[in-house]
Design an enzyme around this catalytic site. Structure first.
Site, PDB file in Angstrom:
ATOM      1  N   LYS A   1       0.718  -1.189   0.013  1.00  0.00           N
ATOM      2  CA  LYS A   1      -0.244   0.082  -0.220  1.00  0.00           C
ATOM      3  C   LYS A   1       0.973   1.314   0.194  1.00  0.00           C
ATOM      4  O   LYS A   1       0.785   2.186  -0.856  1.00  0.00           O
ATOM      5  CB  LYS A   1      -0.874   0.001   1.214  1.00  0.00           C
ATOM      6  CG  LYS A   1      -2.018  -1.068   1.415  1.00  0.00           C
ATOM      7  CD  LYS A   1      -2.959  -1.056   2.620  1.00  0.00           C
ATOM      8  CE  LYS A   1      -2.108  -1.266   3.915  1.00  0.00           C
ATOM      9  NZ  LYS A   1      -1.401  -2.441   4.075  1.00  0.00           N
TER      10      LYS A   1
ATOM     11  N   ARG B   1     -10.184   1.010   8.443  1.00  0.00           N
ATOM     12  CA  ARG B   1     -10.047  -0.336   8.747  1.00  0.00           C
ATOM     13  C   ARG B   1     -10.872  -1.107   9.456  1.00  0.00           C
ATOM     14  O   ARG B   1     -10.831  -2.186   9.981  1.00  0.00           O
ATOM     15  CB  ARG B   1      -8.589  -0.415   9.490  1.00  0.00           C
ATOM     16  CG  ARG B   1      -7.410  -0.585   8.803  1.00  0.00           C
ATOM     17  CD  ARG B   1      -6.269  -0.404  10.012  1.00  0.00           C
ATOM     18  NE  ARG B   1      -5.099  -0.954   9.686  1.00  0.00           N
ATOM     19  CZ  ARG B   1      -3.921  -0.670   9.118  1.00  0.00           C
ATOM     20  NH1 ARG B   1      -3.737   0.689   8.538  1.00  0.00           N
ATOM     21  NH2 ARG B   1      -3.061  -1.452   8.940  1.00  0.00           N
TER      22      ARG B   1
ATOM     23  N   ARG C   1      11.466  -6.225   5.207  1.00  0.00           N
ATOM     24  CA  ARG C   1      11.539  -4.622   5.117  1.00  0.00           C
ATOM     25  C   ARG C   1      12.602  -4.088   6.008  1.00  0.00           C
ATOM     26  O   ARG C   1      12.754  -4.497   7.164  1.00  0.00           O
ATOM     27  CB  ARG C   1       9.876  -4.264   5.356  1.00  0.00           C
ATOM     28  CG  ARG C   1       9.989  -2.609   5.518  1.00  0.00           C
ATOM     29  CD  ARG C   1       8.748  -2.142   5.574  1.00  0.00           C
ATOM     30  NE  ARG C   1       7.694  -2.861   6.643  1.00  0.00           N
ATOM     31  CZ  ARG C   1       6.376  -2.665   6.450  1.00  0.00           C
ATOM     32  NH1 ARG C   1       5.789  -1.901   5.623  1.00  0.00           N
ATOM     33  NH2 ARG C   1       5.680  -3.242   7.393  1.00  0.00           N
TER      34      ARG C   1
ATOM     35  N   ARG D   1      10.881  -2.190  11.454  1.00  0.00           N
ATOM     36  CA  ARG D   1       9.925  -1.327  12.213  1.00  0.00           C
ATOM     37  C   ARG D   1       9.623  -2.362  13.536  1.00  0.00           C
ATOM     38  O   ARG D   1       9.518  -3.761  13.244  1.00  0.00           O
ATOM     39  CB  ARG D   1       8.272  -1.534  11.516  1.00  0.00           C
ATOM     40  CG  ARG D   1       8.284  -0.106  10.777  1.00  0.00           C
ATOM     41  CD  ARG D   1       7.182   0.005   9.867  1.00  0.00           C
ATOM     42  NE  ARG D   1       5.752  -0.650  10.067  1.00  0.00           N
ATOM     43  CZ  ARG D   1       5.097  -0.482   9.432  1.00  0.00           C
ATOM     44  NH1 ARG D   1       4.942  -0.108   8.155  1.00  0.00           N
ATOM     45  NH2 ARG D   1       3.706  -1.199   9.806  1.00  0.00           N
TER      46      ARG D   1
ATOM     47  N   ARG E   1      -1.465  -9.145  12.808  1.00  0.00           N
ATOM     48  CA  ARG E   1      -1.757  -7.995  11.985  1.00  0.00           C
ATOM     49  C   ARG E   1      -2.562  -8.511  10.980  1.00  0.00           C
ATOM     50  O   ARG E   1      -3.693  -7.846  10.759  1.00  0.00           O
ATOM     51  CB  ARG E   1      -0.562  -7.116  11.509  1.00  0.00           C
ATOM     52  CG  ARG E   1      -0.158  -6.021  12.591  1.00  0.00           C
ATOM     53  CD  ARG E   1       1.302  -5.788  12.240  1.00  0.00           C
ATOM     54  NE  ARG E   1       1.628  -4.779  11.148  1.00  0.00           N
ATOM     55  CZ  ARG E   1       2.705  -4.741  10.545  1.00  0.00           C
ATOM     56  NH1 ARG E   1       3.815  -5.486  11.155  1.00  0.00           N
ATOM     57  NH2 ARG E   1       2.867  -4.467   9.410  1.00  0.00           N
TER      58      ARG E   1
HETATM   59  P1  AP5 Z   1       4.813  -1.559   1.791  1.00  0.00           P
HETATM   60  O1  AP5 Z   1       4.662  -0.876   0.706  1.00  0.00           O
HETATM   61  O2  AP5 Z   1       5.655  -0.931   3.033  1.00  0.00           O
HETATM   62  O3  AP5 Z   1       3.391  -2.355   2.344  1.00  0.00           O
HETATM   63  P2  AP5 Z   1       2.075  -1.868   3.161  1.00  0.00           P
HETATM   64  O4  AP5 Z   1       1.065  -2.616   2.788  1.00  0.00           O
HETATM   65  O5  AP5 Z   1       2.110  -0.215   3.121  1.00  0.00           O
HETATM   66  O6  AP5 Z   1       2.625  -2.433   4.601  1.00  0.00           O
HETATM   67  P3  AP5 Z   1       2.399  -2.106   6.079  1.00  0.00           P
HETATM   68  O7  AP5 Z   1       3.014  -3.240   6.902  1.00  0.00           O
HETATM   69  O8  AP5 Z   1       2.907  -0.616   6.298  1.00  0.00           O
HETATM   70  O9  AP5 Z   1       0.842  -2.276   6.302  1.00  0.00           O
HETATM   71  P4  AP5 Z   1       0.072  -2.059   7.432  1.00  0.00           P
HETATM   72  O10 AP5 Z   1      -1.309  -1.733   7.013  1.00  0.00           O
HETATM   73  O11 AP5 Z   1       0.512  -3.200   8.455  1.00  0.00           O
HETATM   74  O12 AP5 Z   1       0.802  -0.823   8.472  1.00  0.00           O
HETATM   75  P5  AP5 Z   1       0.421   0.906   8.561  1.00  0.00           P
HETATM   76  O13 AP5 Z   1       1.684   1.364   8.580  1.00  0.00           O
HETATM   77  O14 AP5 Z   1      -0.720   1.188   7.848  1.00  0.00           O
HETATM   78  O15 AP5 Z   1       5.552  -2.784   1.409  1.00  0.00           O
HETATM   79  C1  AP5 Z   1       6.352  -3.899   2.199  1.00  0.00           C
HETATM   80  C2  AP5 Z   1       7.636  -4.369   2.012  1.00  0.00           C
HETATM   81  O16 AP5 Z   1       7.573  -4.952   0.768  1.00  0.00           O
HETATM   82  C3  AP5 Z   1       8.740  -3.092   1.749  1.00  0.00           C
HETATM   83  O17 AP5 Z   1       9.968  -3.392   2.338  1.00  0.00           O
HETATM   84  C4  AP5 Z   1       8.605  -2.875   0.171  1.00  0.00           C
HETATM   85  O18 AP5 Z   1       9.729  -2.392  -0.295  1.00  0.00           O
HETATM   86  C5  AP5 Z   1       8.370  -4.227  -0.272  1.00  0.00           C
HETATM   87  N1  AP5 Z   1       7.504  -4.400  -1.447  1.00  0.00           N
HETATM   88  C6  AP5 Z   1       6.279  -3.349  -1.922  1.00  0.00           C
HETATM   89  N2  AP5 Z   1       5.811  -3.912  -3.083  1.00  0.00           N
HETATM   90  C7  AP5 Z   1       6.749  -4.686  -3.250  1.00  0.00           C
HETATM   91  C8  AP5 Z   1       6.534  -5.445  -4.735  1.00  0.00           C
HETATM   92  N3  AP5 Z   1       5.681  -5.487  -5.523  1.00  0.00           N
HETATM   93  N4  AP5 Z   1       7.449  -6.561  -4.902  1.00  0.00           N
HETATM   94  C9  AP5 Z   1       8.312  -6.720  -3.847  1.00  0.00           C
HETATM   95  N5  AP5 Z   1       8.410  -5.999  -2.766  1.00  0.00           N
HETATM   96  C10 AP5 Z   1       7.692  -5.038  -2.521  1.00  0.00           C
HETATM   97  O19 AP5 Z   1      -0.205   0.643  10.072  1.00  0.00           O
HETATM   98  C11 AP5 Z   1       0.799   0.438  11.254  1.00  0.00           C
HETATM   99  C12 AP5 Z   1      -0.229   0.281  12.296  1.00  0.00           C
HETATM  100  O20 AP5 Z   1      -0.897   1.537  12.697  1.00  0.00           O
HETATM  101  C13 AP5 Z   1      -1.406  -0.801  12.310  1.00  0.00           C
HETATM  102  O21 AP5 Z   1      -0.945  -2.167  12.675  1.00  0.00           O
HETATM  103  C14 AP5 Z   1      -2.228  -0.108  13.575  1.00  0.00           C
HETATM  104  O22 AP5 Z   1      -1.571  -0.391  14.839  1.00  0.00           O
HETATM  105  C15 AP5 Z   1      -1.990   1.365  13.330  1.00  0.00           C
HETATM  106  N6  AP5 Z   1      -3.044   1.863  12.419  1.00  0.00           N
HETATM  107  C16 AP5 Z   1      -2.780   2.192  11.222  1.00  0.00           C
HETATM  108  N7  AP5 Z   1      -4.031   2.780  10.634  1.00  0.00           N
HETATM  109  C17 AP5 Z   1      -4.961   2.305  11.346  1.00  0.00           C
HETATM  110  C18 AP5 Z   1      -6.253   2.580  11.401  1.00  0.00           C
HETATM  111  N8  AP5 Z   1      -6.982   3.206  10.319  1.00  0.00           N
HETATM  112  N9  AP5 Z   1      -7.157   2.216  12.511  1.00  0.00           N
HETATM  113  C19 AP5 Z   1      -6.431   1.651  13.568  1.00  0.00           C
HETATM  114  N10 AP5 Z   1      -5.168   1.513  13.499  1.00  0.00           N
HETATM  115  C20 AP5 Z   1      -4.429   1.961  12.611  1.00  0.00           C
END
Ligand code: AP5
Length: 221
Positions: A13, A88, A127, A160, A171
């Site tokens: 994402k 979410r 990552r 992270r 998660r």
């Molecule tokens: P990356 O692009 O970082 O993936 P992502 O989907 O953004 O993954 P996240 O782990 O950040 O998602 P998440 O939803 O768990 O975390 P968030 O920060 O939103 O890619 C991942 C890896 O793969 C990277 O190393 C990248 O380089 C690589 N990659 C990407 N695409 C690739 C490809 N096509 N091929 C190969 N490699 C690739 O949330 C974190 C925390 O915040 C949550 O757990 C929660 O506690 C809180 N939070 C956030 N939003 C809310 C909400 N709305 N409500 C409540 N709590 C929330």
């Protein structure tokens, strides 16, 4: 354009959102990034959010809704935005609908990145993020030029805190139970556009561009 990008942890994402932001000049609003920034500054929001994020749990809806409400009503969002990681939960989705309705605005699409869970665990464990500027790398698919050092600012690359295998599995379960059901919510509104998150970054992005091209054409009619 008003877009959501959804998908399980690690589906890309943040990576796709960065490319969309550059190509379409719309603000990228990531609740995860906002919480991590607050944690880094040590603000009251950060202290509260850290209690949940480090363990892979969702931050409570009232806190999350408040930060999105404040951010989305800023001037740079008047002509569009890309929300990453929000909503979410059902209460978050209902809040967003009401806010948009109040402003007589509509979502254009929900980009849904799909990917197999075991591949996601492997991907997230590889990552690395810059402890200084937040740039994201992957030890296999997007390595930095010098191991452990950010290409952009020379900062130290780290994992992270919520990227341990145990936390990733939690998660993923929370995603399945709380967030995946929103697909049905948005499918009823005919907004879901599914993209394969398992292919390489550019291939996924080309699929996104094709979808967004269709939306732009629709706006022009
Ligand atoms: P990356 O692009 O970082 O993936 P992502 O989907 O953004 O993954 P996240 O782990 O950040 O998602 P998440 O939803 O768990 O975390 P968030 O920060 O939103 O890619 C991942 C890896 O793969 C990277 O190393 C990248 O380089 C690589 N990659 C990407 N695409 C690739 C490809 N096509 N091929 C190969 N490699 C690739 O949330 C974190 C925390 O915040 C949550 O757990 C929660 O506690 C809180 N939070 C956030 N939003 C809310 C909400 N709305 N409500 C409540 N709590 C929330």
């Amino acid at each position: 354009m008003r877009l959501l990008i959804m998908g399980p942890p690690g589906s890309g994402k943040g990576t796709q959102a960065t490319l969309i932001k550059q190509a379409y000049q719309i603000p990228h609003i990531s609740t995860g990034e906002m919480f991590r920034a607050a944690i880094q500054t040590g603000s009251a929001l950060g202290v509260e959010a850290k209690k949940y994020i480090d363990h892979g749990e969702l931050v409570p809806d009232d806190i999350t809704i408040e930060i999105v409400k404040n951010r989305i009503t800023e001037k740079d969002c008047h002509h569009g935005f890309l929300l990453d990681g929000f909503p979410r939960t059902l209460p978050q989705a209902v809040f967003l609908d009401r806010l948009l309705e109040k402003c007589r605005l509509q979502l254009d699409a929900v980009l849904n990145l799909e990917m197999d869970e075991e591949a996601l665990v492997k991907r997230i464990l590889g990552r690395r993020v810059c402890s200084n500027c937040g740039a994201t790398y992957h030890v296999e698919s997007i390595p930095s030029q010098v191991a452990g050092i950010c290409d952009v600012c020379g900062g130290k690359l780290v994992m992270r805190k919520d990227d341990t295998e145990e936390t990733i599995r939690l998660r993923l379960r929370i995603y399945r139970e709380n967030t995946y059901p929103l697909m049905e919510y948005y499918a009823k509104k005919d907004l879901i556009k599914t993209v394969d998150g398992s292919c390489d970054i550019q291939t996924s992005f080309q699929a996104v561009v094709q979808i967004l091209g269709g939306i732009n054409d629709h706006h022009k009619k």
